[in-house]
Design a protein around this motif. Structure first.
Motif, PDB file in Angstrom:
ATOM      1  N   VAL A  16       0.849  -1.203   0.000  1.00  0.00           N
ATOM      2  CA  VAL A  16       0.000   0.000   0.000  1.00  0.00           C
ATOM      3  C   VAL A  16       0.878   1.245   0.000  1.00  0.00           C
ATOM      4  O   VAL A  16       0.636   2.206  -0.754  1.00  0.00           O
ATOM      5  CB  VAL A  16      -0.932   0.013   1.230  1.00  0.00           C
ATOM      6  N   GLN A  17       1.906   1.226   0.815  1.00  0.00           N
ATOM      7  CA  GLN A  17       2.793   2.380   0.960  1.00  0.00           C
ATOM      8  C   GLN A  17       3.450   2.782  -0.360  1.00  0.00           C
ATOM      9  O   GLN A  17       3.577   3.977  -0.675  1.00  0.00           O
ATOM     10  CB  GLN A  17       3.862   2.078   2.009  1.00  0.00           C
ATOM     11  N   ILE A  18       3.859   1.791  -1.153  1.00  0.00           N
ATOM     12  CA  ILE A  18       4.540   2.112  -2.419  1.00  0.00           C
ATOM     13  C   ILE A  18       3.572   2.253  -3.588  1.00  0.00           C
ATOM     14  O   ILE A  18       3.998   2.446  -4.732  1.00  0.00           O
ATOM     15  CB  ILE A  18       5.624   1.067  -2.751  1.00  0.00           C
ATOM     16  N   GLY A  19       2.269   2.137  -3.313  1.00  0.00           N
ATOM     17  CA  GLY A  19       1.267   2.389  -4.338  1.00  0.00           C
ATOM     18  C   GLY A  19       0.965   1.231  -5.262  1.00  0.00           C
ATOM     19  O   GLY A  19       0.316   1.425  -6.298  1.00  0.00           O
ATOM     20  N   LYS A  20       1.383   0.031  -4.896  1.00  0.00           N
ATOM     21  CA  LYS A  20       1.092  -1.126  -5.736  1.00  0.00           C
ATOM     22  C   LYS A  20      -0.368  -1.560  -5.623  1.00  0.00           C
ATOM     23  O   LYS A  20      -0.928  -2.145  -6.549  1.00  0.00           O
ATOM     24  CB  LYS A  20       2.004  -2.304  -5.373  1.00  0.00           C
ATOM     25  N   GLN A  34      -6.451  -5.708  -0.972  1.00  0.00           N
ATOM     26  CA  GLN A  34      -6.004  -5.933  -2.350  1.00  0.00           C
ATOM     27  C   GLN A  34      -4.644  -6.618  -2.387  1.00  0.00           C
ATOM     28  O   GLN A  34      -4.381  -7.439  -3.270  1.00  0.00           O
ATOM     29  CB  GLN A  34      -5.921  -4.613  -3.100  1.00  0.00           C
ATOM     30  N   ALA A  35      -3.782  -6.283  -1.438  1.00  0.00           N
ATOM     31  CA  ALA A  35      -2.455  -6.905  -1.398  1.00  0.00           C
ATOM     32  C   ALA A  35      -2.575  -8.405  -1.235  1.00  0.00           C
ATOM     33  O   ALA A  35      -1.852  -9.179  -1.883  1.00  0.00           O
ATOM     34  CB  ALA A  35      -1.633  -6.300  -0.267  1.00  0.00           C
ATOM     35  N   PHE A  36      -3.492  -8.832  -0.386  1.00  0.00           N
ATOM     36  CA  PHE A  36      -3.690 -10.265  -0.195  1.00  0.00           C
ATOM     37  C   PHE A  36      -4.339 -10.892  -1.423  1.00  0.00           C
ATOM     38  O   PHE A  36      -3.928 -11.969  -1.879  1.00  0.00           O
ATOM     39  CB  PHE A  36      -4.522 -10.518   1.064  1.00  0.00           C
TER      40      PHE A  36
END
Length: 282
Positions: free
Chosen positions: A141-145, A151-153
């Motif tokens: 989230v921090q790097i905007g991916k 969503q990361a999961f």
């Protein structure tokens, strides 16, 4: 006045956001009387939490949430009221820490192959202790991916996704044995969060009881009334004590320390039949 027990929560010693001090202060603010800090495979936050609990007039119970394997599934066992200096416990947590580190490094390698270099170092900067998938999610989230941790999961970290790594945790009997050797009690964490049928869950409960498990979590945040009553019935069916815990990780609208943790009638609270931290908590 009924006491509020919250026997499952996390600090930044594992994948929570608050320090142990901040966690205890928030628990006091929310009216919690008895709190167990149950970081994932870590007791690193207990000493700090205990110092703050003494100042905040909260009874703090030694706790840990141990990751285990059962039929190729990850199952979490909460240990409560154990001696934090017990050699069997320290050895088990050291082994679990090594497994967690290896897994975290392998996730970083997979993310690098997916075009996200240096993710392990990025996640490590966000971790107060050992690196978990939650720290990777926050880093993405921090790097905007991704827009959020969910969503990361869904894109990278969940089972079946490209950057998922299965960990070789200890088995449930081993966790229960070590907790017992250390003077504590074993509680099956959040039974309805595992992706299982009711039949499978009942087999898990039967095994857990047969291996010496003491209690199961019956009350937690975000449950429906029907879910809580189902868990209460299973606790009765399998002769398990009932525990209550928010599984708090960070401040949010749906999970809060001490929130909605009343146990249904008919179950026996773990604090009525057990000594936690050297004393009965009735």
């Amino acid at each position: 006045m009924n006491k509020i027990y919250d026997l499952h929560c996390h600090s930044n010693a594992s994948d929570g956001l608050l320090s142990p001090t901040e966690l205890v202060l928030r628990a006091a603010e929310k009216g919690v009387h008895v709190l167990a800090l149950t970081d994932h495979d870590s007791i690193a936050g207990l000493a700090e939490a205990r110092r703050q609990a003494q100042e905040s007039s909260i009874k703090l119970i030694n706790g840990v949430e141990i990751s285990t394997q059962w039929e190729n599934r990850a199952i979490h066992i909460v240990g409560l009221g154990f001696d934090e200096n017990s050699e069997p416990m320290l050895q088990l947590l050291e082994q679990q820490g090594q497994v967690r580190l290896k897994r975290a490094q392998e996730i970083g390698e997979k993310l690098a192959k997916a075009g996200i270099p240096d993710a392990f170092e990025g996640a490590k900067k966000l971790a107060g202790g050992e690196v978990t998938r939650a720290h990777y999610a926050r880093y993405l989230v921090q790097i905007g991916k991704v827009a959020n941790e969910g969503q990361a999961f869904k894109r990278y970290l969940a089972q079946g996704k490209s950057c998922y790594v299965k960990a070789e945790w200890c088995d449930i009997p081993s966790a229960i044995e070590v907790i017992a050797q250390s003077g504590g009690l074993s509680i099956l964490a959040h039974p309805l969060r595992y992706t299982m049928t009711n039949r499978q869950l009942k087999r898990l409960l039967a095994d857990f009881k047969r291996w010496g498990g003491t209690a199961m979590e019956v009350s937690g945040c975000g449950q429906t009334a029907e879910q809580r009553l189902l868990l209460a019935r299973w606790a009765q069916d399998f002769n398990l004590l009932a525990s209550a815990g928010s599984d708090f990780h960070f401040p949010c609208a749906w999970i809060e320390l001490g929130k909605s943790l009343t146990l249904p009638e008919g179950v026996i609270p773990v604090w009525h039949r057990a000594e936690l931290g050297g004393e009965a908590l009735q």
